[in-house]
Design a protein around this motif. Structure first.
Motif, PDB file in Angstrom:
ATOM      1  N   GLY A 968       0.810  -1.205   0.000  1.00  0.00           N
ATOM      2  CA  GLY A 968       0.000   0.000   0.000  1.00  0.00           C
ATOM      3  C   GLY A 968       0.845   1.257   0.000  1.00  0.00           C
ATOM      4  O   GLY A 968       2.072   1.238   0.019  1.00  0.00           O
ATOM      5  N   GLY A 980      -9.381   1.520  -3.436  1.00  0.00           N
ATOM      6  CA  GLY A 980      -9.067   0.511  -4.453  1.00  0.00           C
ATOM      7  C   GLY A 980      -7.799   0.884  -5.206  1.00  0.00           C
ATOM      8  O   GLY A 980      -7.147   1.892  -4.915  1.00  0.00           O
ATOM      9  N   TYR A 981      -7.503   0.035  -6.182  1.00  0.00           N
ATOM     10  CA  TYR A 981      -6.289   0.252  -6.975  1.00  0.00           C
ATOM     11  C   TYR A 981      -6.633   0.069  -8.450  1.00  0.00           C
ATOM     12  O   TYR A 981      -7.457  -0.779  -8.812  1.00  0.00           O
ATOM     13  CB  TYR A 981      -5.186  -0.739  -6.580  1.00  0.00           C
ATOM     14  CG  TYR A 981      -4.700  -0.535  -5.157  1.00  0.00           C
ATOM     15  CD1 TYR A 981      -3.668   0.339  -4.892  1.00  0.00           C
ATOM     16  CD2 TYR A 981      -5.302  -1.215  -4.099  1.00  0.00           C
ATOM     17  CE1 TYR A 981      -3.235   0.541  -3.589  1.00  0.00           C
ATOM     18  CE2 TYR A 981      -4.880  -1.021  -2.810  1.00  0.00           C
ATOM     19  CZ  TYR A 981      -3.838  -0.138  -2.550  1.00  0.00           C
ATOM     20  OH  TYR A 981      -3.403   0.050  -1.272  1.00  0.00           O
ATOM     21  N   VAL A1001     -10.442  -2.599  -2.636  1.00  0.00           N
ATOM     22  CA  VAL A1001     -10.037  -3.172  -1.353  1.00  0.00           C
ATOM     23  C   VAL A1001     -11.265  -3.848  -0.748  1.00  0.00           C
ATOM     24  O   VAL A1001     -12.388  -3.727  -1.255  1.00  0.00           O
ATOM     25  CB  VAL A1001      -9.476  -2.087  -0.416  1.00  0.00           C
ATOM     26  CG1 VAL A1001      -8.252  -1.463  -1.008  1.00  0.00           C
ATOM     27  CG2 VAL A1001     -10.532  -1.034  -0.124  1.00  0.00           C
ATOM     28  N   GLU A1002     -11.036  -4.556   0.266  1.00  0.00           N
ATOM     29  CA  GLU A1002     -12.134  -5.321   0.873  1.00  0.00           C
ATOM     30  C   GLU A1002     -13.249  -4.367   1.295  1.00  0.00           C
ATOM     31  O   GLU A1002     -13.017  -3.363   1.980  1.00  0.00           O
ATOM     32  CB  GLU A1002     -11.623  -6.093   2.079  1.00  0.00           C
ATOM     33  CG  GLU A1002     -12.662  -7.010   2.698  1.00  0.00           C
ATOM     34  CD  GLU A1002     -12.091  -7.804   3.860  1.00  0.00           C
ATOM     35  OE1 GLU A1002     -12.841  -8.509   4.524  1.00  0.00           O
ATOM     36  OE2 GLU A1002     -10.864  -7.687   4.074  1.00  0.00           O
ATOM     37  N   LYS A1025     -14.882   0.338   4.923  1.00  0.00           N
ATOM     38  CA  LYS A1025     -13.713  -0.006   5.717  1.00  0.00           C
ATOM     39  C   LYS A1025     -12.775   1.171   5.726  1.00  0.00           C
ATOM     40  O   LYS A1025     -12.201   1.533   4.714  1.00  0.00           O
ATOM     41  CB  LYS A1025     -13.010  -1.236   5.148  1.00  0.00           C
ATOM     42  CG  LYS A1025     -11.842  -1.682   6.013  1.00  0.00           C
ATOM     43  CD  LYS A1025     -11.294  -3.018   5.584  1.00  0.00           C
ATOM     44  CE  LYS A1025     -10.164  -3.447   6.506  1.00  0.00           C
ATOM     45  NZ  LYS A1025      -9.656  -4.777   6.179  1.00  0.00           N
ATOM     46  N   ASN A1027      -9.570   2.408   6.167  1.00  0.00           N
ATOM     47  CA  ASN A1027      -8.175   1.946   6.266  1.00  0.00           C
ATOM     48  C   ASN A1027      -7.269   3.152   6.112  1.00  0.00           C
ATOM     49  O   ASN A1027      -6.998   3.620   5.011  1.00  0.00           O
ATOM     50  CB  ASN A1027      -7.891   0.913   5.165  1.00  0.00           C
ATOM     51  CG  ASN A1027      -6.464   0.383   5.263  1.00  0.00           C
ATOM     52  OD1 ASN A1027      -5.805   0.640   6.242  1.00  0.00           O
ATOM     53  ND2 ASN A1027      -6.046  -0.330   4.247  1.00  0.00           N
ATOM     54  N   CYS A1036      -0.403  -5.486   0.778  1.00  0.00           N
ATOM     55  CA  CYS A1036      -1.857  -5.498   0.881  1.00  0.00           C
ATOM     56  C   CYS A1036      -2.519  -6.354  -0.166  1.00  0.00           C
ATOM     57  O   CYS A1036      -3.576  -6.915   0.083  1.00  0.00           O
ATOM     58  CB  CYS A1036      -2.417  -4.075   0.781  1.00  0.00           C
ATOM     59  SG  CYS A1036      -2.472  -3.441  -0.899  1.00  0.00           S
ATOM     60  N   CYS A1037      -1.877  -6.449  -1.372  1.00  0.00           N
ATOM     61  CA  CYS A1037      -2.710  -6.974  -2.442  1.00  0.00           C
ATOM     62  C   CYS A1037      -1.919  -7.856  -3.389  1.00  0.00           C
ATOM     63  O   CYS A1037      -0.710  -7.692  -3.556  1.00  0.00           O
ATOM     64  CB  CYS A1037      -3.331  -5.819  -3.249  1.00  0.00           C
ATOM     65  SG  CYS A1037      -4.167  -4.604  -2.221  1.00  0.00           S
ATOM     66  N   ALA A1056      -3.193   4.185  -6.651  1.00  0.00           N
ATOM     67  CA  ALA A1056      -4.151   4.055  -5.553  1.00  0.00           C
ATOM     68  C   ALA A1056      -5.293   5.047  -5.743  1.00  0.00           C
ATOM     69  O   ALA A1056      -5.115   6.120  -6.316  1.00  0.00           O
ATOM     70  CB  ALA A1056      -3.451   4.292  -4.218  1.00  0.00           C
TER      71      ALA A1056
END
Length: 1417
Positions: A968, A980-981, A1001-1002, A1025, A1027, A1036-1037, A1056
């Protein structure tokens, strides 16, 4: 035995150059066995060993060397030898390379020019062509001088010399010298100029002079052309008469122009007329004319007789001068012209006559000219008409003229008459003299002679007479100008030219002569003289003036400094004693000096003169006199800063040089007799410039005297005569007090300490002090303000020390004073004590964004000055200190500081963190320190992430998939919650679209993790969420991407996303997918038949290699029933290969499949190719039988390898008689036949030999085994044929041969001869498919079936067993039938969006080439 290490032998020069036919020896190395040395030549882009290349009879290997015994052009090239490296076990080798050049014919050069003759001003290219194809060094020469390119000469290339703007001096011989290796050659040509006409550029104009006397100069300027023209001047059409007043000349300029001038000094009235200048060369003639008018009475010049040609046109210009002229007339024989229509008198006085006649037009003409005052001038002009003359007088007529001895009128010409010479003249030696002899009447031959001997001089150059006349004198030049005038010129008169010169005119009747006496005077010449050098005062000297040549009497005069020396009783006037003049002889005088003084110095001239000339010679006398004082130097005293002069002068011959020196020892340190040596330096070196100056008259001037100027000085006068004079003097400089530095206004901050130093110079004793407002500061350090004094010679330094300055008490005027006996001085300065600035006012933040804002404030309230307002302004801010930090930040965020100039009241703060609260402080700063700060709190706006994800990595997971992972964004760079990305995947394939993916992201709600080209929509970003991702970036991903192209490089960018937008993209990461088997077959396959056993294949790589194609698999097999099962595999890495060891005339099926690291392609390319034909093999199993006493039956089996289509069989036979063979016979037979009957033989008497060959388009086979039939013949009934195995495909037609021979003639032709049986002796069932034609014995199958396989025997029929013997058995094998259909199945292979079809199975039985196909879906 251990061999020694390699040794390099001496090389030939690089390159090795030889002529064709010469030997070449190339050495390699010593110390190695010859077998380990290999020679190669570079050919066709590769090194080829000479064992198999170019090893002809002229190239041999001798030991380790390569020898070319007789070199040829083909031997040119690069050679190298290879030998093992010492102590190398890996097979490494060393190389020695040579470059050999073999030249052909002998070396030569040829020089050519682009035009035969070059015009002036044009350009010419001279080309030097060489016979060599090797590099050649070329040098250019002109008239044996090297040409250095530059200016108008330049090299267009190594062998082309260009000359631009050709000039006259460029003509000449040009040579080209070529050099190469050991040879050189040269060639030359002459550069010639093309003929060109002269052209008038500038001419003189008509002009009128107010009267005689002025000088005139007439000038014509011609472009000279080529060849150079001759310039001729005329007046009224006649050549000018020689006159010392007239000077003619011409010259050629550097630009090729010819300037000709006609100058007349002291013009007279008779100089007027029509002047013409004419330029003539071989190309053309150019003339320019203009009239010169001179005011005066009319005057007609004397001109020589005019010659007219009978039948031609005649024009005579009346040579009249004077101005203005009222009229001109002509008359002849007392009658005014014109008398007839052939005569005409123009308004300008020109007489013209057309068709001149000898009888009426020859004779004397009178030209008359008059002016308005009635003044008239007349002149007779004689016209002699020549043409086709009558026969000359006979000898008797000539004798009669002589006998009569009196003047008889010649019927062909007037009496000869020579115009008188001028009076006897005297000329000076080396002058130029011209004698003019002119016929005033008559027409004859003019000759010159000198002295009583009458030696003639002719105008012919280098004639014997002229050579003899010029042995001891300057040459005579005789010039006949127009047939009536002869000029005798002497370029430089010598005494030997003196004498009587006679001009003789003669014709067929008479001879007349006139003489002129020439006297040559010799001018005076003085022998050079000079005074002795280095004569000093009191010495004696004399000067001799002698004349080496000149006619007497000679007179002498002496001069001093251009004034005459007057003699009285041998003494000289002008109060110059001790000089006398003495006469030695008529040609010399002596000037004597008995006692030299300085008054005798000067220039003395001797003047000698005689009637011919007057000359003088001058010499300078210098009497040397030692220097003496004219003004001695004196001591001087001056105050500092004032001007003082010190004078010093002297006299002498030559004039003395005056120099000033200064002692480097102080005057106080030196006393006469104390033994201390003074050291002197020239004043100019001590003070080369400034306020100390020296002058040539000896004066030394100090414009402003300084302390260091004081001391001892010495003046010295010298002229090289004697020791010279010198004197030492003293200069004293008195010094009143003065300051060396000026005090300035000073500012000091409140509470600080400060020191001020006052430096004073002056003579002692001197007192110094500091004071303020009449208060003197003492030297006690206990005081807050006190003074310190330091003395050093004439310099005193007093320092004012001030502590803990207070604005109210200490600012003001301070004074430094100094005094001694010579004066008193003082200087002061003002002190300002500065206070700190106040608090800035109205501090606020504006223009706030996520990353920056602007601080604005007002200056602090100013404190007014209590001193001089003009000297010190109110308290000012020099700079502002701006400080800021994040409010309440416990992470140790540092305080940022900025310095802003005091005149600015705002600043832009950049690089702030978004969504952050900051504390800002601003304070004023000056030299006194920092003032109190103003403070505010402000918060920045939100923004997208300011940093990309970190630790972006990726790896290929399959040939169509990659796995991407990243960490991240660092917490302070997120600027909010990361939702998100965005993953951007760029392919390096031009035809593949980029992939733009959003990975939430989640908790974020996106439609799909595989959404392509999806736009960002804020409502899709989940904020469930929160974050914050503070601190370091965390892993992270990871994300897997499928359906990519195999073995393709992709560029990955990740950014990002937060609620403000998208952050920057990460640095690109390159990932390549794994290889897959090639996705397409090879392209453009082709086949070339090289021979009957080899094929060459070539192709292009597949369009979808899906990796690195490292090899190609070539599967090939012949398409024949017997060899179908034996397929061969060939592997190659190139795009071409050669298949060898093949069968002739055979069709091959070839499959080419690309292979990479992932395996073979599922697709291949098929190509069919047939090898070339070859000669067939010999017919097999040839047998022969005597079918009768006169015939032979032959039977055979076709060649096992026909290697093509058979064209025919050839049966050979001959009769064998003892040791010799009879003539050979042969028969050509159809290629389908397997038996042959030869008749008309005699088997009872002769022995026969038979053999056979088979032929196709490539030629004839080797002969078969021979069959010998000897008498007596064994004739019997026999079944003939060849028992053998036959393989055929089902469905083909077949004929099994069986013949019967040797039956007696009485046997019935209808009797069955043979019967056919099959397996176990069963008769062959005859049907529509198998039958025997009536009257024949062959078994024929219309279409062979699988059930027809087996043994077939042809044997005699039981009815004829008594007459026929033997049998023939065939074993028939039937192959599979032709393919009429195939069963095809396949499977799918999903590769992203591509489906590759695979041919899985083809059910074929004994596949035949013409039915083979490739199936593709």
């Amino acid at each position: 035995m251990e061999l020694p290490g390699p040794t390099l032998l001496e090389r030939y020069p690089d390159p090795v150059v030889v002529h064709e036919g010469e030997p070449v020896i190339l050495h390699c190395v010593g110390g190695y066995l010859s077998s380990s040395v290999r020679w190669e030549k570079f050919n066709g882009g590769a090194w080829l060993e000479l064992v198999s290349f170019l090893m002809d009879k002229y190239v041999v290997k001798v030991g380790n060397s390569l020898v070319i015994v007789k070199s040829r052009r083909a031997h040119s090239g690069q050679y190298r030898c290879s030998y093992p490296k010492p102590n190398s076990s890996s097979g490494d080798v060393n190389h020695v390379e040579y470059h050999v050049r073999v030249s052909g014919d002998s070396f030569s050069v040829k020089v050519t020019i682009n035009q035969d003759k070059s015009p002036l001003g044009a350009s010419a290219d001279i080309v030097c062509t060489t016979s060599s194809d090797l590099p050649v060094t070329i040098t250019w020469y002109k008239d044996n001088n090297v040409i250095n390119p530059g200016g108008r000469f330049r090299l267009l290339s190594n062998n082309v010399l260009q000359i631009s703007q050709i000039q006259r001096e460029d003509q000449g011989i040009y040579q080209c010298f070529g050099r190469k290796e050991r040879e050189s050659a040269q060639s030359a040509l002459r550069l010639q100029l093309a003929d060109s006409p002269p052209r008038l550029l500038l001419g003189f104009l008509d002009q009128t002079l107010g009267g005689p006397g002025p000088d005139i100069s007439l000038r014509c300027v011609f472009h000279s052309g080529y060849p150079l023209p001759k310039i001729l001047w005329t007046i009224d059409g006649f050549l000018p008469v020689p006159d010392p007043r007239i000077i003619l000349g011409d010259h050629v300029t550097s630009h090729g122009d010819m300037i000709s001038y006609y100058n007349v000094s002291g013009t007279r009235v008779e100089d007027g007329g029509l002047y013409s200048c004419t330029a003539s060369n071989t190309v053309a003639t150019v003339r320019h004319s203009a009239r010169l008018n001179i005011y005066g009475a009319p005057w007609v010049r004397v001109v020589p007789p005019v010659v007219a040609i009978g039948g031609e046109f005649l024009e005579i210009q009346c040579p009249v001068s004077g101005y203005p002229i009222a009229g001109i007339s002509w008359e002849k024989d007392g009658l005014k012209l014109p008398l007839n229509q052939r005569q005409r008198v123009g308004s300008n006085g020109t007489l013209t006559i057309t068709s001149v006649e000898r009888s009426s037009d020859g004779g004397s003409y009178i030209c008359s000219a008059w002016d308005s005052q009635g003044r008239i001038a007349r002149r007779e002009i004689q016209v002699n008409v020549v043409g086709i003359c009558p026969p000359p007088p006979t000898l008797i007529e000539k004798e009669e003229y002589v006998k009569n001895d009196k003047e008889i009128a010649n019927p062909f010409t007037a009496p000869l008459r020579i115009a008188p010479f001028p009076e006897k003249g005297r000329v000076v030696e080396e002058e130029r003299v011209t004698l003019v002899c002119s016929l005033s009447s008559g027409l004859g031959t003019l000759k010159w002679s000198k002295g009583p001997a009458g030696k003639h001089f002719t105008h012919e150059k280098n004639s014997p007479e002229e050579k003899k006349a010029t042995e001891s004198a300057a040459p005579f030049n005789v010039l006949d100008t127009d047939g009536f005038t002869s000029l005798l010129s002497i370029a430089s008169v010598k005494p030997s030219h003196a004498g009587v010169y006679t001009c003789t005119a003669s014709d067929a009747i008479s001879t007349v002569a006139r003489s002129h006496e020439l006297t040559v005077l010799v001018p005076v010449k003085i022998e050079p003289f000079a005074f002795q050098e280095g004569l000093k005062e009191g010495a004696r000297s004399r000067l001799v003036c002698g004349v080496s040549q000149g006619d007497l009497p000679i007179s002498f005069s002496f001069f001093k400094d251009h004034s005459p020396l007057e003699l009285e009783h041998d003494k000289v006037g002008f109060n110059i004693p001790n000089i006398s003049i003495t006469s030695l002889d008529p040609w010399s005088r002596v000037l004597q000096f008995s006692f030299l003084t300085s008054d005798h110095t000067g220039e003395y001239s001797c003047l000698a003169s005689n009637p011919a000339s007057q000359v003088s010679y001058t010499s300078k006398l210098l009497v040397q006199v030692g220097p003496k004082w004219s003004r001695e130097p004196l001591d001087a005293n001056v105050s500092r800063g004032e001007e003082v002069e010190m004078h010093c002068s002297g006299s002498g011959v030559p004039p003395p040089v005056i120099s000033w020196f200064k002692s480097t020892v102080l005057a106080l340190e030196w006393f006469p007799g104390d033994g201390l040596e003074l050291k002197w330096r020239p004043v100019e070196t001590l003070w080369p410039s400034g306020n100390v100056q020296t002058f040539h008259n000896g004066s030394l001037i100090f414009l402003e005297a300084e302390e260091h100027h004081g001391g001892q000085y010495m003046c010295k006068i010298e002229n090289g005569i004697g020791p010279g004079e010198s004197k030492i003097v003293q200069l004293d400089v008195n010094v009143p007090p003065y300051f060396t530095k000026t005090l300035e206004r000073q500012s000091v901050s409140q509470g600080k300490s400060h020191e001020v130093t006052c430096e004073v110079h002056g003579d002692s004793p001197m007192s110094v002090a500091w004071m303020k407002d009449s208060n003197v500061f003492d030297s006690s350090p206990a005081n807050r303000i006190y003074s310190l004094v330091h003395r050093e010679g004439k310099k005193s330094r007093v320092t004012l020390v001030m502590k803990n300055l207070d604005p109210a008490l200490d600012k003001g005027i301070y004074q430094c004073t100094a005094n001694n006996s010579l004066g008193k001085v003082s200087q002061s300065f003002e002190l300002w004590v500065e206070e700190k600035p106040g608090r800035p006012e109205d501090l606020r933040a504006s223009e706030i964004t996520s990353r920056e804002l602007v601080l604005v404030w007002l200056p602090p309230h100013a404190t007014p000055s209590t001193g001089s307002p003009e000297a010190f302004p109110p308290t000012q801010v020099i700079t502002y200190l701006v400080e800021y930090s994040i409010a309440g930040d416990k992470s140790g965020f540092p305080i940022q500081r900025l310095d802003i100039l005091g005149e600015r009241t705002q600043v832009k703060i950049e690089n702030l963190f978004p969504s952050s609260t900051y504390i800002f402080r601003v304070s004023g700063v000056n030299s006194a320190g920092n003032g109190p700060p103003a403070e505010i709190v402000a918060r920045t706006l939100s923004s997208p992430p300011s940093a990309p994800p970190s630790n972006v990595r990726g790896r290929a997971t399959a040939n169509q998939g990659i796995l991407i992972s990243w960490s991240g964004v660092v917490g302070e760079m997120m600027h909010g919650v990361i939702l998100g990305y965005r993953v951007l995947i760029l392919s390096h394939l031009s035809n593949e679209e980029p992939r733009d993916l959003i990975v939430p992201v989640e908790g974020a709600s996106f439609a799909s993790s595989y959404a392509l080209n999806e736009s960002l929509i804020s409502s899709q970003i989940s904020t469930s969420k929160k974050n914050e991702m503070k601190g370091e970036a965390s892993a992270c991903c990871q994300f897997q991407v499928l359906a990519l192209a195999p073995f393709t490089q992709y560029e990955i960018h990740i950014s990002a996303l937060n609620n403000a937008g998208e952050g920057p993209k990460s640095q690109p990461v390159l990932i390549r997918t794994l290889e897959d088997v090639p996705g397409s077959p090879v392209r453009v396959p082709s086949c070339v038949r090289l021979s009957y056993q080899s094929l060459q294949l070539s192709w292009q790589p597949p369009t979808l290699p899906n990796g690195i194609v490292n090899s190609y698999k070539v599967v090939y097999y012949p398409i024949t029933p017997s060899s179908f099962r034996f397929a061969e595999i060939h592997q190659t890495s190139g795009l071409t290969t050669v298949l060898s060891g093949l069968m002739p005339n055979t069709n091959y099926s070839i499959h080419i499949t690309p292979v990479n690291n992932a395996g073979e392609s599922y697709e291949w390319t098929a190509v069919f190719c047939r090898t070339l034909e070859d000669v067939p093999s010999s017919p097999g199993d040839v047998v022969g039988y005597a079918s009768s006493e006169k015939s032979v039956y032959l039977n055979w089996v076709p060649p096992r390898r026909p290697n093509g289509v058979l064209t025919h069989y050839t049966v050979y036979f001959r009769i064998v008689e003892g040791q010799t063979d009879a003539f050979e016979s042969k028969r050509k037979i159809s290629p389908s036949a397997v038996h042959f009957l030869e008749n008309q033989l005699d088997l009872t008497r002769h022995k026969y030999v038979f053999w056979m060959t088979a032929s196709n388009s490539k030629g004839e086979s080797a002969p078969s085994a021979q069959i010998v039939l000897a008498p007596p013949p064994m004739v019997e009934g026999r079944v003939v044929g060849q028992s053998r195995v036959i393989e055929v495909y089902g469905g083909q037609a077949l004929s099994l041969h069986c013949g019967v021979i040797g039956l007696p003639a009485s046997s019935s032709v209808f009797m069955p001869m043979v019967r056919w049986t099959t397996n176990g002796g069963k008769p062959v069932p005859m049907s529509g498919n198998a039958f025997i034609k009536p009257g024949q014995n062959e078994l024929i199958f219309v279409s062979v079936r699988k059930s027809d396989a087996g043994n077939y025997t042809c044997q005699p029929d039981p009815a004829t067993q008594a007459l026929v013997n033997g049998m023939v058995t065939y074993t028939l094998k039937v192959k599979g039938f032709s393919v009429t259909g195939v069963n095809v199945s396949w499977r799918y292979l999903v590769k992203g969006f591509q489906i590759v079809n695979i041919l899985n199975k083809v059910a074929m039985n004994d596949l035949i080439a013409k039915h083979f196909q490739t199936f593709r879906l």
